[in-house]
Design a protein around this motif. Sequence first.
Motif, PDB file in Angstrom:
ATOM      1  N   TRP A  42       0.831  -1.194   0.000  1.00 54.53           N
ATOM      2  CA  TRP A  42       0.000   0.000   0.000  1.00 54.53           C
ATOM      3  C   TRP A  42       0.868   1.248   0.000  1.00 54.53           C
ATOM      4  CZ3 TRP A  42      -2.467  -2.357   4.848  1.00 54.53           C
ATOM      5  CH2 TRP A  42      -3.426  -3.306   4.493  1.00 54.53           C
ATOM      6  N   PRO A  43       0.361   2.343  -0.561  1.00 52.10           N
ATOM      7  CA  PRO A  43       1.070   3.616  -0.443  1.00 52.10           C
ATOM      8  C   PRO A  43       1.049   4.075   1.012  1.00 52.10           C
ATOM      9  CG  PRO A  43      -1.082   3.955  -1.433  1.00 52.10           C
ATOM     10  CD  PRO A  43      -0.890   2.464  -1.302  1.00 52.10           C
ATOM     11  N   ALA A  44       2.080   4.771   1.440  1.00 49.71           N
ATOM     12  CA  ALA A  44       2.154   5.250   2.819  1.00 49.71           C
ATOM     13  C   ALA A  44       2.854   6.601   2.861  1.00 49.71           C
ATOM     14  CB  ALA A  44       2.914   4.239   3.679  1.00 49.71           C
ATOM     15  N   ALA A  45       2.410   7.441   3.759  1.00 50.48           N
ATOM     16  CA  ALA A  45       3.071   8.728   4.006  1.00 50.48           C
ATOM     17  C   ALA A  45       3.960   8.571   5.231  1.00 50.48           C
ATOM     18  CB  ALA A  45       2.034   9.817   4.241  1.00 50.48           C
ATOM     19  N   MET A  46       5.044   9.315   5.245  1.00 45.15           N
ATOM     20  CA  MET A  46       5.980   9.282   6.367  1.00 45.15           C
ATOM     21  C   MET A  46       6.002  10.646   7.043  1.00 45.15           C
ATOM     22  SD  MET A  46       7.043   6.219   6.018  1.00 45.15           S
ATOM     23  CE  MET A  46       6.412   5.186   4.715  1.00 45.15           C
ATOM     24  N   GLY A  47       6.971  10.810   7.939  1.00 48.31           N
ATOM     25  CA  GLY A  47       7.161  12.091   8.606  1.00 48.31           C
ATOM     26  C   GLY A  47       7.534  13.181   7.615  1.00 48.31           C
ATOM     27  N   ARG A  48       7.295  14.416   8.007  1.00 45.35           N
ATOM     28  CA  ARG A  48       7.551  15.571   7.127  1.00 45.35           C
ATOM     29  C   ARG A  48       9.018  15.703   6.738  1.00 45.35           C
ATOM     30  NH1 ARG A  48       3.327  20.248   8.688  1.00 45.35           N
ATOM     31  NH2 ARG A  48       1.587  18.838   9.068  1.00 45.35           N
ATOM     32  N   GLU A  49       9.911  15.130   7.529  1.00 50.00           N
ATOM     33  CA  GLU A  49      11.336  15.081   7.177  1.00 50.00           C
ATOM     34  C   GLU A  49      11.662  13.629   6.874  1.00 50.00           C
ATOM     35  OE1 GLU A  49      14.609  15.286   5.871  1.00 50.00           O
ATOM     36  OE2 GLU A  49      13.945  17.287   6.470  1.00 50.00           O
ATOM     37  N   PRO A  50      11.526  13.213   5.608  1.00 47.88           N
ATOM     38  CA  PRO A  50      11.618  11.789   5.282  1.00 47.88           C
ATOM     39  C   PRO A  50      13.034  11.206   5.300  1.00 47.88           C
ATOM     40  CG  PRO A  50      11.252  13.063   3.295  1.00 47.88           C
ATOM     41  CD  PRO A  50      11.183  14.028   4.449  1.00 47.88           C
ATOM     42  N   ARG A  51      14.050  12.041   5.320  1.00 47.57           N
ATOM     43  CA  ARG A  51      15.426  11.520   5.282  1.00 47.57           C
ATOM     44  C   ARG A  51      15.971  11.320   6.686  1.00 47.57           C
ATOM     45  NH1 ARG A  51      15.032  15.707   1.496  1.00 47.57           N
ATOM     46  NH2 ARG A  51      15.681  17.041   3.198  1.00 47.57           N
ATOM     47  N   GLY A  52      16.547  10.151   6.903  1.00 53.95           N
ATOM     48  CA  GLY A  52      17.199   9.857   8.170  1.00 53.95           C
ATOM     49  C   GLY A  52      16.270   9.240   9.196  1.00 53.95           C
ATOM     50  N   ALA A  53      16.886   8.584  10.150  1.00 53.29           N
ATOM     51  CA  ALA A  53      16.141   7.932  11.229  1.00 53.29           C
ATOM     52  C   ALA A  53      15.751   8.950  12.287  1.00 53.29           C
ATOM     53  CB  ALA A  53      17.009   6.842  11.860  1.00 53.29           C
ATOM     54  N   LYS A  54      14.672   8.679  12.989  1.00 53.16           N
ATOM     55  CA  LYS A  54      14.234   9.532  14.091  1.00 53.16           C
ATOM     56  C   LYS A  54      15.303   9.520  15.170  1.00 53.16           C
ATOM     57  CE  LYS A  54      10.214  10.698  16.733  1.00 53.16           C
ATOM     58  NZ  LYS A  54      10.229  11.982  16.048  1.00 53.16           N
ATOM     59  N   ILE A  55      15.677  10.707  15.644  1.00 50.77           N
ATOM     60  CA  ILE A  55      16.659  10.786  16.729  1.00 50.77           C
ATOM     61  C   ILE A  55      16.108  11.494  17.956  1.00 50.77           C
ATOM     62  CG2 ILE A  55      18.704  10.568  15.278  1.00 50.77           C
ATOM     63  CD1 ILE A  55      19.023  13.622  15.482  1.00 50.77           C
ATOM     64  N   GLY A  56      15.004  12.211  17.794  1.00 53.50           N
ATOM     65  CA  GLY A  56      14.467  12.888  18.959  1.00 53.50           C
ATOM     66  C   GLY A  56      13.097  13.482  18.733  1.00 53.50           C
ATOM     67  N   ILE A  57      12.514  13.877  19.822  1.00 51.35           N
ATOM     68  CA  ILE A  57      11.186  14.461  19.803  1.00 51.35           C
ATOM     69  C   ILE A  57      11.168  15.708  18.922  1.00 51.35           C
ATOM     70  CG2 ILE A  57      11.542  15.877  21.869  1.00 51.35           C
ATOM     71  CD1 ILE A  57       8.670  15.046  22.691  1.00 51.35           C
ATOM     72  N   GLY A  58      10.154  15.808  18.099  1.00 50.26           N
ATOM     73  CA  GLY A  58       9.981  16.992  17.275  1.00 50.26           C
ATOM     74  C   GLY A  58      10.812  17.050  16.014  1.00 50.26           C
ATOM     75  N   ASP A  59      11.561  15.997  15.672  1.00 46.59           N
ATOM     76  CA  ASP A  59      12.401  16.055  14.464  1.00 46.59           C
ATOM     77  C   ASP A  59      11.632  15.729  13.185  1.00 46.59           C
ATOM     78  OD1 ASP A  59      12.203  13.274  14.489  1.00 46.59           O
ATOM     79  OD2 ASP A  59      14.317  12.935  14.935  1.00 46.59           O
ATOM     80  N   LEU A  60      10.363  15.361  13.306  1.00 51.75           N
ATOM     81  CA  LEU A  60       9.463  15.084  12.174  1.00 51.75           C
ATOM     82  C   LEU A  60       9.908  13.903  11.320  1.00 51.75           C
ATOM     83  CD1 LEU A  60       8.689  18.747  11.040  1.00 51.75           C
ATOM     84  CD2 LEU A  60       7.438  17.328  12.681  1.00 51.75           C
ATOM     85  N   ARG A  61      10.751  13.035  11.870  1.00 44.82           N
ATOM     86  CA  ARG A  61      11.240  11.866  11.137  1.00 44.82           C
ATOM     87  C   ARG A  61      10.523  10.603  11.592  1.00 44.82           C
ATOM     88  NH1 ARG A  61      17.774  12.898  11.360  1.00 44.82           N
ATOM     89  NH2 ARG A  61      17.748  14.720   9.987  1.00 44.82           N
ATOM     90  N   THR A  62      10.374   9.691  10.653  1.00 48.41           N
ATOM     91  CA  THR A  62       9.859   8.359  10.951  1.00 48.41           C
ATOM     92  C   THR A  62      11.049   7.506  11.375  1.00 48.41           C
ATOM     93  OG1 THR A  62       8.089   8.638   9.323  1.00 48.41           O
ATOM     94  CG2 THR A  62       8.642   6.379   9.964  1.00 48.41           C
ATOM     95  N   PRO A  63      10.930   6.750  12.464  1.00 50.08           N
ATOM     96  CA  PRO A  63      12.064   5.929  12.892  1.00 50.08           C
ATOM     97  C   PRO A  63      12.453   4.879  11.857  1.00 50.08           C
ATOM     98  CG  PRO A  63      10.142   5.583  14.324  1.00 50.08           C
ATOM     99  CD  PRO A  63       9.763   6.583  13.292  1.00 50.08           C
TER     100      PRO A  63
END
Length: 159
Positions: A25-46
């Motif tokens: 299925w298609p999926a949307a990710m965090g607003r900052e799609p590059r890189g792994a999540k490192i902290g609260i508020g970074d807008l990244r998907t782990p």
Amino acid sequence: MLKIDVWKAERAMRLICASGAQLSWPAAMGREPRGAKIGIGDLRTPEGHYQIAGDLEPSRFYGFIPIDYPALEDADRALAEGRLSSADHARIAAAHQRGERPPSDTPLGGNIGIHGEGPRWRGESQFLDWTYGCIAIPDAQLEFLAQRISAGVPVEIHP
């Protein structure tokens, strides 16, 4: 269901069944799609190895299925890099040991999962990264998924 694979670069979620059958299925990710999540508020998907941490919950995005972010590996890495205190690391580790959702009030953040689109984003998950770090799929697919999984199902999130 055997496992869920998420491919951030492809903006896709694949369900891999024990029989070997797959759905994608298609999926949307965090607003900052590059890189792994490192902290609260970074807008990244782990990125990494996780598990479904509960059943479908009500959400303004149709529904929400939690995953167990931050995983112990995320906490270990953050502790080694000086981004997490030993007390917060211990809280995350203890939650995992008890089979509970990890705390979301540490510098790593939390409340990450798979959710629907809800009325605002209906049908746009394949075209836009708009979440704060979660994985969004169309509402009908979320409902389908929720009826076929349970806590403990592996979720692998790839770059």
